[in-house]
Design an enzyme around this catalytic site. Structure first.
Site, PDB file in Angstrom:
ATOM      1  N   TYR A   1       5.573  -8.022 -30.254  1.00 48.89           N
ATOM      2  CA  TYR A   1       6.190  -7.084 -31.104  1.00 48.89           C
ATOM      3  C   TYR A   1       7.453  -6.304 -30.220  1.00 48.89           C
ATOM      4  O   TYR A   1       7.980  -5.313 -30.454  1.00 48.89           O
ATOM      5  CB  TYR A   1       5.095  -6.109 -31.644  1.00 48.89           C
ATOM      6  CG  TYR A   1       4.575  -6.342 -32.788  1.00 48.89           C
ATOM      7  CD1 TYR A   1       4.976  -6.849 -33.804  1.00 48.89           C
ATOM      8  CD2 TYR A   1       3.044  -6.323 -32.779  1.00 48.89           C
ATOM      9  CE1 TYR A   1       4.334  -7.201 -35.232  1.00 48.89           C
ATOM     10  CE2 TYR A   1       2.205  -6.684 -33.743  1.00 48.89           C
ATOM     11  CZ  TYR A   1       2.945  -7.035 -34.980  1.00 48.89           C
ATOM     12  OH  TYR A   1       2.208  -7.293 -36.056  1.00 48.89           O
TER      13      TYR A   1
ATOM     14  N   ASN B   1      -2.073  -3.347 -42.447  1.00 47.40           N
ATOM     15  CA  ASN B   1      -1.664  -4.198 -43.414  1.00 47.40           C
ATOM     16  C   ASN B   1      -2.165  -6.023 -43.238  1.00 47.40           C
ATOM     17  O   ASN B   1      -1.654  -6.664 -43.719  1.00 47.40           O
ATOM     18  CB  ASN B   1      -0.290  -4.326 -43.615  1.00 47.40           C
ATOM     19  CG  ASN B   1       0.845  -4.734 -42.506  1.00 47.40           C
ATOM     20  OD1 ASN B   1       0.020  -5.057 -41.317  1.00 47.40           O
ATOM     21  ND2 ASN B   1       1.894  -4.678 -42.443  1.00 47.40           N
TER      22      ASN B   1
ATOM     23  N   HIS C   1      -0.304 -10.784 -40.346  1.00 47.24           N
ATOM     24  CA  HIS C   1       1.142 -11.066 -39.846  1.00 47.24           C
ATOM     25  C   HIS C   1       1.642 -12.344 -40.196  1.00 47.24           C
ATOM     26  O   HIS C   1       0.900 -13.398 -40.172  1.00 47.24           O
ATOM     27  CB  HIS C   1       1.141 -10.985 -38.315  1.00 47.24           C
ATOM     28  CG  HIS C   1       2.399 -11.558 -37.676  1.00 47.24           C
ATOM     29  ND1 HIS C   1       3.534 -11.015 -37.449  1.00 47.24           N
ATOM     30  CD2 HIS C   1       2.460 -12.856 -37.030  1.00 47.24           C
ATOM     31  CE1 HIS C   1       4.464 -11.697 -36.938  1.00 47.24           C
ATOM     32  NE2 HIS C   1       3.998 -12.942 -36.751  1.00 47.24           N
TER      33      HIS C   1
ATOM     34  N   GLU D   1       6.275 -17.642 -31.259  1.00 46.60           N
ATOM     35  CA  GLU D   1       4.932 -16.981 -31.488  1.00 46.60           C
ATOM     36  C   GLU D   1       3.993 -17.853 -31.151  1.00 46.60           C
ATOM     37  O   GLU D   1       3.107 -17.540 -30.698  1.00 46.60           O
ATOM     38  CB  GLU D   1       4.976 -16.243 -32.831  1.00 46.60           C
ATOM     39  CG  GLU D   1       5.949 -15.011 -32.736  1.00 46.60           C
ATOM     40  CD  GLU D   1       6.125 -14.613 -34.184  1.00 46.60           C
ATOM     41  OE1 GLU D   1       5.349 -14.734 -35.135  1.00 46.60           O
ATOM     42  OE2 GLU D   1       7.098 -13.452 -34.419  1.00 46.60           O
TER      43      GLU D   1
ATOM     44  N   ARG E   1      -1.342  -8.712 -49.002  1.00 43.57           N
ATOM     45  CA  ARG E   1      -1.208  -7.342 -48.900  1.00 43.57           C
ATOM     46  C   ARG E   1      -1.267  -6.607 -50.158  1.00 43.57           C
ATOM     47  O   ARG E   1      -1.855  -5.426 -50.228  1.00 43.57           O
ATOM     48  CB  ARG E   1       0.173  -7.077 -48.020  1.00 43.57           C
ATOM     49  CG  ARG E   1       0.087  -7.300 -46.546  1.00 43.57           C
ATOM     50  CD  ARG E   1       1.301  -7.080 -45.976  1.00 43.57           C
ATOM     51  NE  ARG E   1       1.510  -7.474 -44.343  1.00 43.57           N
ATOM     52  CZ  ARG E   1       2.442  -7.781 -44.004  1.00 43.57           C
ATOM     53  NH1 ARG E   1       3.753  -7.648 -44.430  1.00 43.57           N
ATOM     54  NH2 ARG E   1       2.383  -8.093 -42.518  1.00 43.57           N
TER      55      ARG E   1
ATOM     56  N   LYS F   1      -4.982  -9.694 -38.738  1.00 46.07           N
ATOM     57  CA  LYS F   1      -5.149  -8.560 -37.590  1.00 46.07           C
ATOM     58  C   LYS F   1      -6.469  -8.124 -37.691  1.00 46.07           C
ATOM     59  O   LYS F   1      -7.333  -8.377 -38.417  1.00 46.07           O
ATOM     60  CB  LYS F   1      -4.108  -7.592 -38.306  1.00 46.07           C
ATOM     61  CG  LYS F   1      -2.528  -7.805 -38.111  1.00 46.07           C
ATOM     62  CD  LYS F   1      -1.476  -6.909 -38.424  1.00 46.07           C
ATOM     63  CE  LYS F   1      -0.074  -7.570 -38.481  1.00 46.07           C
ATOM     64  NZ  LYS F   1       0.660  -6.724 -38.873  1.00 46.07           N
TER      65      LYS F   1
END
Ligand code: GTP
Ligand code: MG
Length: 149
Positions: free
Chosen positions: A49, A112, A115, A126, A102, A9
């Protein structure tokens, strides 16, 4: 064979954690089949999402994911979806076990760093969402016979 969509991310990219995060999946023995740095448009973030659309944090989540480039990855292997979730750790980094990405590298749910798809079906969905077909590479790593009997 199972495939999962893993994404560093924007906070992971900004914090210089791209190499560290890729390394964890590489060292484990999974196969990288797709990789790119990408500025995510808002509509793609919302589609990715979409199951969380009703959540109060949804607008913040979309702002977060589109706030800078992400690193998109496709990984392949037997059991890769569940194993990657274990390597990543719990959604809340303060609850995530030490030794997980994490657990080792983050302190807050809203930052965090990574993904991972939550089911083989979502892995497929995805990867199709984030990659063009010609960006996915089939190859045989030299280490294959040393990873699985
Ligand atoms: P992903 O691998 O990113 O899908 O995380 P996850 O599967 O561990 O969690 P989930 O799919 O439930 O939520 C997706 C993402 O939304 C999380 O990783 C967080 O970045 C964000 N998120 C989830 N819950 C909260 C929350 O309560 N507050 C905030 N700010 N963000 C949240
Ligand atoms: Mg999720």
């Amino acid at each position: 064979i199972e495939q999962t969509y893993i994404m560093v991310k924007p906070d992971g990219v900004q914090r210089g954690l791209v190499g560290e995060i890729i390394s964890r999946f590489e060292k484990k023995g999974f196969k990288l089949t797709g990789l790119k740095l990408f500025q995510c448009p808002k509509d793609l973030a919302e589609e990715h999402y979409k199951d969380l659309k009703a959540k109060p944090f949804f607008p913040k989540l979309i702002d977060y994911i589109t706030s800078g480039p992400v690193v998109c990855m496709a990984w392949e292997g037997v059991g890769v979806v569940a194993s990657a979730r274990k390597l990543i750790g719990s959604t809340d980094p303060l609850q995530a076990e030490p030794g997980t990405i994490r657990g080792d590298l983050a302190v807050q749910t809203g930052r965090n760093v990574v993904h991972g798809s939550d089911s083989p079906e979502n892995g497929k969905r995805e990867i199709a969402l984030w990659f063009n077909e010609n960006e996915i590479n089939q190859w045989t790593p030299a280490q294959a016979p040393w990873l699985r009997e």
